[in-house]
Scaffold this motif. Structure first.
Motif, PDB file in Angstrom:
ATOM      1  N   ASN B 121       0.850  -1.197   0.000  1.00  0.00           N
ATOM      2  CA  ASN B 121       0.000   0.000   0.000  1.00  0.00           C
ATOM      3  C   ASN B 121       0.878   1.236   0.000  1.00  0.00           C
ATOM      4  OD1 ASN B 121      -1.639  -2.175   1.806  1.00  0.00           O
ATOM      5  ND2 ASN B 121      -3.024  -0.894   0.635  1.00  0.00           N
ATOM      6  N   LEU B 122       0.614   2.152  -0.913  1.00  0.00           N
ATOM      7  CA  LEU B 122       1.482   3.323  -1.060  1.00  0.00           C
ATOM      8  C   LEU B 122       0.988   4.524  -0.253  1.00  0.00           C
ATOM      9  CD1 LEU B 122       2.109   3.230  -4.917  1.00  0.00           C
ATOM     10  CD2 LEU B 122       3.511   2.219  -3.101  1.00  0.00           C
ATOM     11  N   ALA B 123       1.950   5.340   0.180  1.00  0.00           N
ATOM     12  CA  ALA B 123       1.643   6.615   0.841  1.00  0.00           C
ATOM     13  C   ALA B 123       2.060   7.750  -0.088  1.00  0.00           C
ATOM     14  CB  ALA B 123       2.414   6.716   2.157  1.00  0.00           C
ATOM     15  N   HIS B 124       1.188   8.739  -0.247  1.00  0.00           N
ATOM     16  CA  HIS B 124       1.472   9.826  -1.192  1.00  0.00           C
ATOM     17  C   HIS B 124       1.592  11.196  -0.538  1.00  0.00           C
ATOM     18  CE1 HIS B 124       0.909   7.246  -4.664  1.00  0.00           C
ATOM     19  NE2 HIS B 124      -0.182   6.787  -4.108  1.00  0.00           N
ATOM     20  N   ASN B 125       1.304  11.277   0.759  1.00  0.00           N
ATOM     21  CA  ASN B 125       1.473  12.564   1.445  1.00  0.00           C
ATOM     22  C   ASN B 125       1.816  12.277   2.905  1.00  0.00           C
ATOM     23  OD1 ASN B 125      -1.034  12.136   2.883  1.00  0.00           O
ATOM     24  ND2 ASN B 125      -2.086  12.720   0.997  1.00  0.00           N
ATOM     25  N   LEU B 126       2.115  13.332   3.661  1.00  0.00           N
ATOM     26  CA  LEU B 126       2.588  13.125   5.028  1.00  0.00           C
ATOM     27  C   LEU B 126       1.555  12.414   5.902  1.00  0.00           C
ATOM     28  CD1 LEU B 126       4.643  16.274   6.006  1.00  0.00           C
ATOM     29  CD2 LEU B 126       5.396  13.888   5.896  1.00  0.00           C
ATOM     30  N   GLN B 127       0.279  12.761   5.690  1.00  0.00           N
ATOM     31  CA  GLN B 127      -0.743  12.114   6.501  1.00  0.00           C
ATOM     32  C   GLN B 127      -0.826  10.622   6.182  1.00  0.00           C
ATOM     33  OE1 GLN B 127      -2.239  13.654   9.074  1.00  0.00           O
ATOM     34  NE2 GLN B 127      -2.934  11.587   9.577  1.00  0.00           N
ATOM     35  N   ASP B 128      -0.710  10.276   4.885  1.00  0.00           N
ATOM     36  CA  ASP B 128      -0.667   8.860   4.497  1.00  0.00           C
ATOM     37  C   ASP B 128       0.472   8.153   5.230  1.00  0.00           C
ATOM     38  OD1 ASP B 128      -2.703   9.093   2.707  1.00  0.00           O
ATOM     39  OD2 ASP B 128      -1.495   8.790   0.901  1.00  0.00           O
ATOM     40  N   VAL B 129       1.641   8.802   5.269  1.00  0.00           N
ATOM     41  CA  VAL B 129       2.814   8.198   5.909  1.00  0.00           C
ATOM     42  C   VAL B 129       2.509   7.917   7.381  1.00  0.00           C
ATOM     43  CG1 VAL B 129       5.195   8.618   6.647  1.00  0.00           C
ATOM     44  CG2 VAL B 129       4.486   9.216   4.330  1.00  0.00           C
ATOM     45  N   ARG B 130       1.945   8.916   8.052  1.00  0.00           N
ATOM     46  CA  ARG B 130       1.615   8.731   9.480  1.00  0.00           C
ATOM     47  C   ARG B 130       0.599   7.615   9.661  1.00  0.00           C
ATOM     48  NH1 ARG B 130       0.797  14.620   9.375  1.00  0.00           N
ATOM     49  NH2 ARG B 130       2.811  15.571   9.792  1.00  0.00           N
ATOM     50  N   ASN B 162       7.003   4.568 -10.621  1.00  0.00           N
ATOM     51  CA  ASN B 162       7.691   5.845 -10.796  1.00  0.00           C
ATOM     52  C   ASN B 162       7.793   6.534  -9.430  1.00  0.00           C
ATOM     53  OD1 ASN B 162       8.629   8.326 -11.543  1.00  0.00           O
ATOM     54  ND2 ASN B 162       6.799   8.920 -12.699  1.00  0.00           N
ATOM     55  N   THR B 163       9.012   6.591  -8.882  1.00  0.00           N
ATOM     56  CA  THR B 163       9.180   7.188  -7.555  1.00  0.00           C
ATOM     57  C   THR B 163       9.780   8.591  -7.629  1.00  0.00           C
ATOM     58  OG1 THR B 163      11.258   5.992  -7.359  1.00  0.00           O
ATOM     59  CG2 THR B 163       9.363   5.027  -6.264  1.00  0.00           C
ATOM     60  N   SER B 164       9.714   9.194  -8.786  1.00  0.00           N
ATOM     61  CA  SER B 164      10.205  10.575  -8.922  1.00  0.00           C
ATOM     62  C   SER B 164       9.443  11.501  -7.972  1.00  0.00           C
ATOM     63  CB  SER B 164      10.000  11.032 -10.373  1.00  0.00           C
ATOM     64  OG  SER B 164       9.973  12.437 -10.411  1.00  0.00           O
ATOM     65  N   PRO B 165      10.151  12.441  -7.319  1.00  0.00           N
ATOM     66  CA  PRO B 165       9.445  13.367  -6.415  1.00  0.00           C
ATOM     67  C   PRO B 165       8.615  14.388  -7.185  1.00  0.00           C
ATOM     68  CG  PRO B 165      11.784  13.876  -6.495  1.00  0.00           C
ATOM     69  CD  PRO B 165      11.604  12.638  -7.300  1.00  0.00           C
ATOM     70  N   ARG B 168       2.607  13.990  -9.641  1.00  0.00           N
ATOM     71  CA  ARG B 168       1.518  14.642  -8.923  1.00  0.00           C
ATOM     72  C   ARG B 168       1.282  14.002  -7.555  1.00  0.00           C
ATOM     73  NH1 ARG B 168      -4.676  15.630 -10.968  1.00  0.00           N
ATOM     74  NH2 ARG B 168      -5.302  16.853  -9.173  1.00  0.00           N
ATOM     75  N   TYR B 169       1.371  12.669  -7.490  1.00  0.00           N
ATOM     76  CA  TYR B 169       1.205  11.962  -6.215  1.00  0.00           C
ATOM     77  C   TYR B 169       2.495  11.219  -5.915  1.00  0.00           C
ATOM     78  CZ  TYR B 169      -3.643  12.765  -7.566  1.00  0.00           C
ATOM     79  OH  TYR B 169      -4.820  13.333  -7.973  1.00  0.00           O
ATOM     80  N   PRO B 170       3.535  11.907  -5.437  1.00  0.00           N
ATOM     81  CA  PRO B 170       4.826  11.242  -5.233  1.00  0.00           C
ATOM     82  C   PRO B 170       4.719  10.105  -4.210  1.00  0.00           C
ATOM     83  CG  PRO B 170       4.797  13.409  -4.178  1.00  0.00           C
ATOM     84  CD  PRO B 170       3.555  13.312  -4.997  1.00  0.00           C
ATOM     85  N   VAL B 171       5.531   9.070  -4.419  1.00  0.00           N
ATOM     86  CA  VAL B 171       5.516   7.934  -3.496  1.00  0.00           C
ATOM     87  C   VAL B 171       6.447   8.244  -2.323  1.00  0.00           C
ATOM     88  CG1 VAL B 171       6.017   5.481  -3.232  1.00  0.00           C
ATOM     89  CG2 VAL B 171       5.033   6.327  -5.373  1.00  0.00           C
ATOM     90  N   ILE B 321      -2.864   5.509 -12.563  1.00  0.00           N
ATOM     91  CA  ILE B 321      -2.043   4.353 -12.965  1.00  0.00           C
ATOM     92  C   ILE B 321      -0.910   4.816 -13.893  1.00  0.00           C
ATOM     93  CG2 ILE B 321      -2.069   2.246 -14.402  1.00  0.00           C
ATOM     94  CD1 ILE B 321      -3.483   1.490 -11.965  1.00  0.00           C
ATOM     95  N   LEU B 322      -1.248   5.673 -14.844  1.00  0.00           N
ATOM     96  CA  LEU B 322      -0.227   6.116 -15.804  1.00  0.00           C
ATOM     97  C   LEU B 322       0.842   6.974 -15.146  1.00  0.00           C
ATOM     98  CD1 LEU B 322      -2.144   6.822 -19.096  1.00  0.00           C
ATOM     99  CD2 LEU B 322      -0.934   4.798 -18.338  1.00  0.00           C
ATOM    100  N   GLU B 323       0.437   7.735 -14.165  1.00  0.00           N
ATOM    101  CA  GLU B 323       1.398   8.577 -13.446  1.00  0.00           C
ATOM    102  C   GLU B 323       2.365   7.691 -12.646  1.00  0.00           C
ATOM    103  OE1 GLU B 323       1.065  11.983 -13.569  1.00  0.00           O
ATOM    104  OE2 GLU B 323       2.089  12.766 -11.793  1.00  0.00           O
ATOM    105  N   LEU B 324       1.811   6.651 -12.028  1.00  0.00           N
ATOM    106  CA  LEU B 324       2.639   5.776 -11.191  1.00  0.00           C
ATOM    107  C   LEU B 324       3.424   4.751 -12.005  1.00  0.00           C
ATOM    108  CD1 LEU B 324       0.241   5.065  -8.200  1.00  0.00           C
ATOM    109  CD2 LEU B 324       2.466   6.190  -8.061  1.00  0.00           C
ATOM    110  N   TYR B 325       2.857   4.329 -13.141  1.00  0.00           N
ATOM    111  CA  TYR B 325       3.503   3.297 -13.963  1.00  0.00           C
ATOM    112  C   TYR B 325       3.550   3.774 -15.414  1.00  0.00           C
ATOM    113  CZ  TYR B 325       1.622   0.688  -9.995  1.00  0.00           C
ATOM    114  OH  TYR B 325       1.260   0.289  -8.748  1.00  0.00           O
ATOM    115  N   PRO B 326       4.487   4.672 -15.742  1.00  0.00           N
ATOM    116  CA  PRO B 326       4.555   5.198 -17.117  1.00  0.00           C
ATOM    117  C   PRO B 326       4.733   4.086 -18.153  1.00  0.00           C
ATOM    118  CG  PRO B 326       6.075   6.358 -15.653  1.00  0.00           C
ATOM    119  CD  PRO B 326       5.528   5.230 -14.860  1.00  0.00           C
ATOM    120  N   ILE B 327       5.274   2.938 -17.710  1.00  0.00           N
ATOM    121  CA  ILE B 327       5.522   1.822 -18.619  1.00  0.00           C
ATOM    122  C   ILE B 327       4.211   1.281 -19.226  1.00  0.00           C
ATOM    123  CG2 ILE B 327       5.415   0.054 -16.803  1.00  0.00           C
ATOM    124  CD1 ILE B 327       7.682  -1.416 -18.162  1.00  0.00           C
TER     125      ILE B 327
END
Lengths: 91, 417
Positions: B121-130, B162-165, B168-171, B321-327
């Motif tokens: 499960n991915l976190a995309h913002n600080l609240q997700d991380v917490r 795609n883990t680029s910072p 739009r929704y960075p991992v 999906i396309l943002e996270l997996y450009p492939i």
């Protein structure tokens, strides 16, 4: 996807609207007198009808006004829209 | 077992061009009376009948299904299985199911293709991380395996993300449950149907319930399209149509039925060997054994029984999906469909007795019922047989909406509902 006829703006794409659930659920007049059962009924219990249902909708990305809708949930056909405060059609 | 599946039976039947396999379950006409009738022949309903016969020695059981077994949400979900829920009650419920999954193919003598490929499960913002860190700790306190991964570890576990910072929704991180995974959804229904049938359960298809007959505060039977069936106990496992059945009995449930969509791509070579769920943006992806990407989207916000759903929901999911997996940018989608999910206000299920004697409901699984199939069947069978809930489903009673003792998994589970 369907087109919704906002009573204030006319026909718009469904994407502009937000569904607000079952319509005509009356807020308790004497909240302090209500039993737990009655609160549960008011807050949580829903008809969730398969067929013609009365609903509230909000034109969230438009005039932002709330209105009522009569819709068939078995085929997404909109029967009627009418303004807040108007009496529901008997039908 | 009269017709045990094994490598030998496979070889034997290969010699006769696979034309002599026995049918896996019968096609009986309804009898006049049963001790228990289960309404709904999906995975949960068939599992309930299976455990009633197996663990509670009940003999005279029927499962009535309005279409064909496994044709509803059982055949429409994205087959994800996990137990990383936040609250103790949910953790107990879903991990009970996960433990049964681990031995299910052997128990049923039917390959349900359970694959513990892990769910991330991915976190995309600080609240997700917490939230995800908090849930990881809660899971481990409940004995459920969970680890928190930082961005580099996410990339290492699933290199195509795609883990680029700059997206739009960075991992920012993620959680991983390694015991989680997927199973073949049809096989679950078929395996339970075959097992239940062998113990004498009547599986009656094309038999829609059109009424529930009551005598005062107790049930007397069900009116169906194939006639009246007398019974003292009715277990309703009708998913999106639970409210429809409840209305027949004069009950109201705290449910709203909404379309939830999924889609699959054309089949490709193995590219993703796990399940990745992105809760905040509603993009869930895994790959089936046939090679199709299996993609889960979100629910619509209005009540509908159409099994379709809105176009913009799918569009939003594919954007993410396309943002996270450009492939995947040139992948073509093969099929899209919707299932009708019954959602509770607290996003937790109901496995409960009701105010009507002999009427039991197993519903409200919302967007995530498939993972619970074996546990749900086991606990619901216990509830019906003993007229009392098992301690694992005691918290999931209908009365919690009166007492206020909700199991609030909205956003607290690994998925934003």
């Amino acid at each position: 996807m369907f087109v919704i006829n906002c009573p204030y703006c006319g026909e718009r794409d469904q994407q502009e609207f937000k569904a607000g659930g079952e319509a005509h659920i009356e807020r308790p007049k004497q909240p302090t007198e209500l039993s737990d059962d009655e609160w549960a009924e008011y807050l949580f219990m829903r008809k969730n009808i398969k067929g013609v249902q009365f609903e509230r909708w909000n034109h969230a990305h438009g005039c932002r006004k709330w209105f009522n809708m009569v819709r068939d949930t078995s085929n997404d056909e909109i029967k009627l829209v009418y303004k807040m405060g108007e009496k529901p059609p008997l039908e | 077992m009269k017709n045990k599946y094994s490598v030998f039976s496979l070889i034997k039947n290969a010699f006769s061009d696979h034309e002599n396999w026995q049918r896996a379950w019968k096609d009986p006409s309804p009898k006049k009376e049963y001790d228990t009738v289960i309404v709904g022949g999906g995975g949960h309903g068939l599992a309930t009948a299976y455990y009633l016969a197996k663990k509670h020695n009940m003999k005279n059981i029927a499962v009535v299904e309005k279409g064909w077994i496994g044709g509803g949400n059982t055949g429409r979900n994205t087959t994800i299985i996990r137990s990383n829920y936040l609250w103790d009650a949910s953790a107990g419920l879903y991990d009970h199911a996960l433990k049964i999954w681990e031995g299910l193919s052997q128990e049923l003598n039917y390959n349900v293709m359970f694959s513990q490929r892990g769910v991330m499960n991915l976190a995309h913002n600080l609240q997700d991380v917490r939230d995800l860190k908090r849930r990881t700790h809660a899971n481990r306190l409940n004995g459920i395996d969970a680890v928190y991964l930082n961005t580099d570890e996410v990339k290492k576990f699933c290199p195509i993300i795609n883990t680029s910072p700059d997206i739009r929704y960075p991992v920012l991180g993620g959680t991983l449950q390694r015991r989680a995974g997927t199973a073949r959804h049809d096989a679950v229904a078929w395996g339970y149907a075959r097992g239940a049938d062998e113990m004498g359960v009547d599986i009656i298809q094309n038999c829609e319930v059109i009424g529930i007959k009551r005598n005062g505060d107790a049930v007397e039977g069900i009116e169906t399209t194939r006639g009246f069936i007398k019974t003292k106990k009715i277990g309703v496992v009708a998913a999106g149509h639970s409210s429809v059945i409840a209305n027949m009995a004069g009950l109201r449930l705290p449910l709203e039925s909404k379309p939830l969509q999924a889609l699959v791509s054309e089949p490709v070579k193995p590219i993703i060997d796990t399940v990745v769920m992105s809760n905040a943006v509603h993009a869930y992806v895994s790959q089936s054994d046939k090679g199709e990407l299996v993609i889960g989207a979100g629910t619509d916000d209005y009540v509908s029984y159409t099994q379709k759903g809105s176009h913009q929901i799918v569009e939003g999911t594919l954007n993410a999906i396309l943002e996270l997996y450009p492939i995947f940018s040139r992948m073509r989608m093969l099929r899209q469909w919707g299932g009708i999910v019954d959602i509770c206000p607290d996003a937790s299920p109901i496995l409960s007795k009701t105010s009507i004697k002999g009427l039991y409901f197993n519903c409200g699984w919302g967007t995530g019922g498939f993972k619970a199939t074996p546990g749900s069947g086991d606990l619901f069978a216990h509830t019906i047989a003993n007229d009392e809930p098992h301690k694992l489903n005691a918290a999931f009673n209908l009365n919690r909406f009166v007492s206020g003792d909700l199991v609030d998994e909205h956003g607290a589970a690994a998925v934003a509902h």
